[in-house]
Motif scaffolding. Sequence first.
Motif, PDB file in Angstrom:
ATOM      1  N   LYS A 244     127.707  50.831  14.140  1.00 45.37           N
ATOM      2  CA  LYS A 244     127.732  49.481  14.837  1.00 45.37           C
ATOM      3  C   LYS A 244     127.376  48.274  13.754  1.00 45.37           C
TER       4      LYS A 244
ATOM      5  N   MET B 208     121.031  54.700  14.920  1.00 43.43           N
ATOM      6  CA  MET B 208     120.401  55.211  13.623  1.00 43.43           C
ATOM      7  C   MET B 208     118.867  55.741  13.910  1.00 43.43           C
ATOM      8  N   SER B 209     118.069  54.679  14.315  1.00 44.27           N
ATOM      9  CA  SER B 209     116.815  54.838  14.788  1.00 44.27           C
ATOM     10  C   SER B 209     116.490  55.959  15.700  1.00 44.27           C
TER      11      SER B 209
ATOM     12  N   ALA C 292     116.919  59.195  13.854  1.00 46.02           N
ATOM     13  CA  ALA C 292     115.882  59.595  12.949  1.00 46.02           C
ATOM     14  C   ALA C 292     114.375  60.001  13.620  1.00 46.02           C
ATOM     15  N   GLU C 293     114.751  59.701  15.051  1.00 47.69           N
ATOM     16  CA  GLU C 293     113.559  60.282  15.950  1.00 47.69           C
ATOM     17  C   GLU C 293     113.926  61.595  16.647  1.00 47.69           C
TER      18      GLU C 293
ATOM     19  N   LEU D 120     118.414  63.878   6.718  1.00 48.62           N
ATOM     20  CA  LEU D 120     118.878  62.646   6.891  1.00 48.62           C
ATOM     21  C   LEU D 120     118.949  61.595   5.725  1.00 48.62           C
TER      22      LEU D 120
ATOM     23  N   PHE E 100     115.666  56.476   6.351  1.00 48.70           N
ATOM     24  CA  PHE E 100     115.979  56.534   7.787  1.00 48.70           C
ATOM     25  C   PHE E 100     114.978  56.036   8.888  1.00 48.70           C
TER      26      PHE E 100
ATOM     27  N   CYS F 266     113.969  53.565  10.059  1.00 50.91           N
ATOM     28  CA  CYS F 266     114.466  52.274  10.296  1.00 50.91           C
ATOM     29  C   CYS F 266     113.646  51.314  10.607  1.00 50.91           C
TER      30      CYS F 266
ATOM     31  N   GLN G 209     111.239  52.182  18.642  1.00 50.86           N
ATOM     32  CA  GLN G 209     110.304  52.769  17.510  1.00 50.86           C
ATOM     33  C   GLN G 209     109.147  51.806  17.699  1.00 50.86           C
TER      34      GLN G 209
END
Lengths: 209, 112
Positions: free
Chosen positions: A139, A178-179, A182-183, A198, B100, B102, B112
Amino acid sequence: MKASPDFRISIKLTFLVALAVLIGFAVSATDSNAQLVTSDEGAINSSIDPDDPNSVLYTDTGGKKAGIGDPNKPASESVRIGLGWHPRAMSASGLPLDRYGLVDWAKIVRDGLIKPRHSLDPNEEEMPPLPMDVLIEAKSDFVDNVIYPHEIHTWWLKCEVCHPKIFIPAKGENHMTMSGIAEGQWCGRCHGKVAFPLTDCTRCHNSPK
Amino acid sequence: MKSIIILIISVVLLSPLTVSAEGLGDMKMDSKIESMKKAGVGPVIFPHTLHEAAMKCDECHPKIFVDKRGANDLSMKVNMKGGACGTMDCHDGKRAHALFNCGKCHHKTEGQ
């Protein structure tokens, strides 16, 4: 924000500790190399069986080989008390490594270095890997797109591992971020845990916009 | 009234001093905010003071970042290719948190 002297000291201390740990790793790595390579053409003399107390697989956070530290203690016990698989010790197996020094399982498959049994059940029919790449458009305007390779995944995994619980099998229908990854969602269910981490951004983001 | 004016003048005159004593503070980076919005992340807040406390100026200036606001064309692409924040031995997951994470840089990131 104000950096108090206390804060500076604690940062310096953290760096010192980190440095000590790093040196620990480096030292133990060189010493394990020395022990592992035997006389006959660099063949590996050490076992990599988790049940073997002499296994090189387990190390403590200082990089010491936990399995060898106490020969009366099985390696599996090291795991219970909080020690883990150590990628550097794993590298002693002679398998190809990626640029982070971790075992490159994708290359191992591509080069045909291992040939695992496809199922514990000999009567189960083997399903060949699916050679299908799916383009996942990022995106953001400033990162390369992701090409998702089915082939390498279906070499190891059944369709049901991912479909439909992790991914709806339809291009563009999974609203990934992406967040979220990453979680630990979507690709993050495996990458960084059982598949390459990652941190290796460009291995997924490999198709320029 | 007089004392208020003196107070204001002294605050204005002294503020550069407080900045140099406490560092450059936080810097907002949002030149690519349109793209950030699409990706669902907020603008980047770069804590300059925190970095000053941990490193010498010449670790970054001028070889990684030109020391002039807005003069560096920063993007996630540059970081991912090992430039800017992603330079070796910086945000590589060992010395400092990996790229990563973010939400550590992009404030108000969804989820987050």
